[in-house]
Design an enzyme around this catalytic site. Structure first.
Site, PDB file in Angstrom:
ATOM      1  N   GLY A  11       0.832  -1.204   0.000  1.00 10.86           N
ATOM      2  CA  GLY A  11       0.000   0.000   0.000  1.00 10.86           C
ATOM      3  C   GLY A  11       0.860   1.244   0.000  1.00 10.86           C
ATOM      4  O   GLY A  11       1.872   1.300   0.685  1.00 10.86           O
ATOM      5  N   TYR A  55      18.002  15.090 -10.319  1.00 11.62           N
ATOM      6  CA  TYR A  55      16.802  15.797 -10.770  1.00 11.62           C
ATOM      7  C   TYR A  55      15.593  14.864 -10.911  1.00 11.62           C
ATOM      8  O   TYR A  55      14.461  15.316 -10.978  1.00 11.62           O
ATOM      9  CB  TYR A  55      17.082  16.535 -12.090  1.00 11.62           C
ATOM     10  CG  TYR A  55      18.210  17.526 -11.911  1.00 11.62           C
ATOM     11  CD1 TYR A  55      18.039  18.643 -11.095  1.00 11.62           C
ATOM     12  CD2 TYR A  55      19.456  17.321 -12.502  1.00 11.62           C
ATOM     13  CE1 TYR A  55      19.086  19.529 -10.877  1.00 11.62           C
ATOM     14  CE2 TYR A  55      20.494  18.209 -12.291  1.00 11.62           C
ATOM     15  CZ  TYR A  55      20.311  19.312 -11.477  1.00 11.62           C
ATOM     16  OH  TYR A  55      21.331  20.185 -11.240  1.00 11.62           O
ATOM     17  N   ARG A  72       0.684  -4.843  -5.744  1.00  9.68           N
ATOM     18  CA  ARG A  72       0.604  -6.125  -5.035  1.00  9.68           C
ATOM     19  C   ARG A  72       0.964  -7.171  -6.093  1.00  9.68           C
ATOM     20  O   ARG A  72       0.423  -7.153  -7.191  1.00  9.68           O
ATOM     21  CB  ARG A  72      -0.818  -6.393  -4.542  1.00  9.68           C
ATOM     22  CG  ARG A  72      -1.426  -5.227  -3.787  1.00  9.68           C
ATOM     23  CD  ARG A  72      -1.331  -5.378  -2.306  1.00  9.68           C
ATOM     24  NE  ARG A  72      -1.961  -4.249  -1.637  1.00  9.68           N
ATOM     25  CZ  ARG A  72      -1.663  -3.849  -0.423  1.00  9.68           C
ATOM     26  NH1 ARG A  72      -0.736  -4.477   0.278  1.00  9.68           N
ATOM     27  NH2 ARG A  72      -2.271  -2.833   0.121  1.00  9.68           N
ATOM     28  N   ASP A 103       5.009  -4.896   6.100  1.00  7.28           N
ATOM     29  CA  ASP A 103       5.613  -6.181   6.486  1.00  7.28           C
ATOM     30  C   ASP A 103       5.582  -7.221   5.360  1.00  7.28           C
ATOM     31  O   ASP A 103       6.472  -8.059   5.279  1.00  7.28           O
ATOM     32  CB  ASP A 103       5.003  -6.725   7.789  1.00  7.28           C
ATOM     33  CG  ASP A 103       3.502  -6.675   7.797  1.00  7.28           C
ATOM     34  OD1 ASP A 103       2.912  -6.325   6.754  1.00  7.28           O
ATOM     35  OD2 ASP A 103       2.906  -7.000   8.843  1.00  7.28           O
ATOM     36  N   THR A 125       4.225   2.596   5.456  1.00  9.17           N
ATOM     37  CA  THR A 125       2.806   2.219   5.526  1.00  9.17           C
ATOM     38  C   THR A 125       2.115   3.127   6.532  1.00  9.17           C
ATOM     39  O   THR A 125       2.731   3.514   7.534  1.00  9.17           O
ATOM     40  CB  THR A 125       2.622   0.740   5.946  1.00  9.17           C
ATOM     41  OG1 THR A 125       1.240   0.520   6.286  1.00  9.17           O
ATOM     42  CG2 THR A 125       3.452   0.368   7.159  1.00  9.17           C
ATOM     43  N   ASP A 127      -0.179   2.186   8.422  1.00 16.28           N
ATOM     44  CA  ASP A 127      -0.746   1.358   9.498  1.00 16.28           C
ATOM     45  C   ASP A 127       0.074   1.357  10.787  1.00 16.28           C
ATOM     46  O   ASP A 127      -0.430   0.955  11.837  1.00 16.28           O
ATOM     47  CB  ASP A 127      -0.898  -0.098   9.022  1.00 16.28           C
ATOM     48  CG  ASP A 127      -1.900  -0.221   7.880  1.00 16.28           C
ATOM     49  OD1 ASP A 127      -2.762   0.660   7.756  1.00 16.28           O
ATOM     50  OD2 ASP A 127      -1.819  -1.203   7.113  1.00 16.28           O
ATOM     51  N   ASP A 129       2.293  -0.683  11.597  1.00 19.03           N
ATOM     52  CA  ASP A 129       2.228  -2.070  12.087  1.00 19.03           C
ATOM     53  C   ASP A 129       3.518  -2.851  11.817  1.00 19.03           C
ATOM     54  O   ASP A 129       3.507  -4.070  11.756  1.00 19.03           O
ATOM     55  CB  ASP A 129       1.038  -2.808  11.438  1.00 19.03           C
ATOM     56  CG  ASP A 129       1.153  -2.868   9.921  1.00 19.03           C
ATOM     57  OD1 ASP A 129       2.037  -2.191   9.350  1.00 19.03           O
ATOM     58  OD2 ASP A 129       0.356  -3.587   9.294  1.00 19.03           O
ATOM     59  N   ARG A 171      -5.421  -2.144   9.673  1.00 18.01           N
ATOM     60  CA  ARG A 171      -5.467  -3.615   9.650  1.00 18.01           C
ATOM     61  C   ARG A 171      -5.477  -4.192  11.064  1.00 18.01           C
ATOM     62  O   ARG A 171      -6.395  -3.919  11.804  1.00 18.01           O
ATOM     63  CB  ARG A 171      -4.327  -4.177   8.798  1.00 18.01           C
ATOM     64  CG  ARG A 171      -4.524  -3.811   7.326  1.00 18.01           C
ATOM     65  CD  ARG A 171      -3.835  -4.738   6.437  1.00 18.01           C
ATOM     66  NE  ARG A 171      -2.404  -4.683   6.651  1.00 18.01           N
ATOM     67  CZ  ARG A 171      -1.521  -5.349   5.953  1.00 18.01           C
ATOM     68  NH1 ARG A 171      -1.920  -6.121   4.986  1.00 18.01           N
ATOM     69  NH2 ARG A 171      -0.234  -5.246   6.206  1.00 18.01           N
ATOM     70  N   GLN A 251      -7.460   8.197   3.631  1.00 20.39           N
ATOM     71  CA  GLN A 251      -6.413   8.208   4.668  1.00 20.39           C
ATOM     72  C   GLN A 251      -5.023   7.982   4.096  1.00 20.39           C
ATOM     73  O   GLN A 251      -4.019   8.251   4.751  1.00 20.39           O
ATOM     74  CB  GLN A 251      -6.687   7.104   5.703  1.00 20.39           C
ATOM     75  CG  GLN A 251      -7.974   7.300   6.462  1.00 20.39           C
ATOM     76  CD  GLN A 251      -8.428   6.020   7.152  1.00 20.39           C
ATOM     77  OE1 GLN A 251      -8.120   5.795   8.307  1.00 20.39           O
ATOM     78  NE2 GLN A 251      -9.173   5.176   6.439  1.00 20.39           N
TER      79      GLN A 251
END
Ligand code: ATP
Length: 319
Positions: A11, A55, A72, A103, A125, A127, A129, A171, A251
Site C-alpha cells: 500500500g 533531478y 501487489r 511487512d 505504511t 498502518d 504495524d 489492519r 487516509q
C-alpha cells in the site's frame, strides 16, 4: 557497493517519495549509481527500471503517493519468480536493493536476501504495524487526515445529537485509531488489540448519554465488524440516530506532513549508510528518535510491536 536499486511496494503511504529521494540523494553524494524500479516487485520481475539522477527526485518531497508506483504481486512468493528478479538486477549491475513498504514487502526483501541479494527495508505504511520502529513513514500524515475527518464529524454529530461511528485503517494494528481517538476527542475507541462486544459498547454509550453527553463519536479499526450493521444495532439499542463513516483510502493520500518528510529523509540516507558499511538483510527503524536497524528476519518473526496501553488508559480517562 556501486549500484543500488530502490522500489516501493504494498500500500502506498505519504512520504514514500521523500524516502526514495533520501536514498537517491544520499547515494549520489557517496558516488553511487541509483536505479528506480517501477511498481514494486512486479516491475522488478518485468525488468522495468530507470537510472535516477538528482533531478529525477526534484519536486517530490512534498508529494503524496509514490512516483515509482506500487503494486501487489503475490507471485513474488515463488522462488522462480524471485530468481528472474535477481537476474534482472544482476544484468544491470545492481549490488543491493532498498525496499520501502510494509511487512509483506519485508517478506519479499527477506527472501531476496536469503537468495544472496542484499536488501534493506524501510517501513512505509500508514498502518504503523511494522516491528522494530516506533513510527512508520506515512503514519503521522494519515493521523492528521483522520483527526481532520473526526473534527468534521464532530461538528455535524453534535449539531444533530447523533452518534457517529468512524472506521479507521490500520489492519491488525490499532495505533492509528487510538491516537486519532485521543486527538479527536472520541468518546469510545474499539481496537483489534482489545476484545470488545457490541453489548459492552452500547452499555458504555448508554452510560455516556445518561451523564448528559449530547453526542458520541466511536472510533473503530477496520476489519473488526461491518460498521453499517453496528450503526443499525446501536441506533436500535439507544434510540439515537447513528451514522457510520468509513474513511477508506482518503487516509492514504495527501502531502506528507513535516514529521514524515523528515523521517523518510533520515531513513533513506541511513539505508545508504548501512549498505556502504556492508550490511544487508536489515530493516531500518526509529526508536526514541534515533535511527536503528534490525535483522529483517528477526523483525518479522520475533519482534512484536508493543501495544500502547498507556495511551489507551489516557483515552479512557478522558471519555
Ligand atoms: P501494507 O502494509 O501497506 O499493505 P505490505 O508491504 O504489507 O504493505 P503486502 O501486499 O502484504 O503489502 O506485500 C507487498 C508485496 O510484497 C506483495 O504483493 C508481494 O509482492 C511481496 N510479498 C509479500 N509476502 C511475500 C512473501 N512471503 N514472499 C515474497 N514476497 C512477498
Amino acid at each position: 557497493i556501486k549500484k543500488i536499486g530502490v522500489l516501493t511496494s504494498g500500500g502506498d503511504a505519504p512520504g514514500m517519495n521523500a524516502a526514495i529521494r533520501g536514498v537517491v540523494r544520499a547515494g549520489l553524494a557517496e558516488g553511487l549509481e541509483l536505479f528506480g524500479i517501477y511498481d514494486g516487485y512486479l516491475g522488478l520481475y518485468e525488468d522495468r527500471m530507470l537510472s535516477l539522477d538528482r533531478y529525477s527526485v526534484s519536486d517530490v518531497i512534498n508529494r503524496g503517493g509514490t512516483f515509482l508506483g506500487s503494486a501487489r504481486f503475490p507471485e513474488f512468493k515463488e522462488e522462480s519468480v524471485r530468481q528472474i528478479a535477481i537476474e534482472n538486477m544482476r544484468k544491470r549491475g545492481l549490488d543491493a536493493l532498498v525496499v520501502i513498504g510494509g511487512d509483506g514487502s519485508y517478506m519479499g526483501a527477506k527472501r531476496l536476501t536469503e537468495m544472496g541479494f542484499p536488501c534493506i527495508g524501510l517501513p512505509g505504511t500508514i498502518d504503523n504495524d511494522v516491528a522494530g520502529t516506533d513510527y512508520t513513514i506515512g503514519y503521522q500524515t494519515a493521523l492528521e487526515t483522520v483527526v481532520e475527518a473526526i473534527d468534521r464529524l464532530r461538528d455535524t454529530s453534535s449539531s444533530h445529537q447523533r452518534i457517529s461511528i468512524v472506521e479507521v485503517m490500520g489492519r491488525h494494528c490499532g495505533d492509528l485509531t487510538l491516537s486519532a481517538a485521543i486527538a479527536g476527542g472520541c468518546e469510545y475507541v474499539v481496537l483489534p488489540e482489545i476484545p470488545y462486544t457490541r453489548e459492552e459498547l452500547v452499555a458504555e454509550i448508554r452510560a455516556g448519554l445518561k451523564k448528559g453527553k449530547k453526542h458520541a463519536i466511536v472510533a473503530i479499526t477496520e476489519l473488526l465488524c461491518d460498521c453499517a450493521e453496528l450503526a443499525k444495532y446501536i441506533e436500535k439499542e439507544t434510540g439515537r440516530e447513528t451514522r457510520a463513516t468509513v474513511l477508506g483510502h482518503i487516509q492514504r493520500g495527501g502531502a506528507p506532513c513535516a514529521f514524515d518528510r523528515i523521517l523518510a529523509s533520515r531513513m533513506g540516507a541511513y539505508a545508504v549508510d548501512l549498505l556502504l558499511q556492508g550490511f544487508g538483510g536489515r530493516c531500518v527503524g526509529v526508536q526514541n528518535d534515533r535511527m536503528v536497524h534490525h535483522d529483517i528476519i528477526d523483525a518479522i518473526e520475533n519482534m512484536r510491536r508493543p501495544f500502547r496501553g498507556d495511551l489507551m488508559a489516557t483515552a479512557k480517562r478522558l471519555y
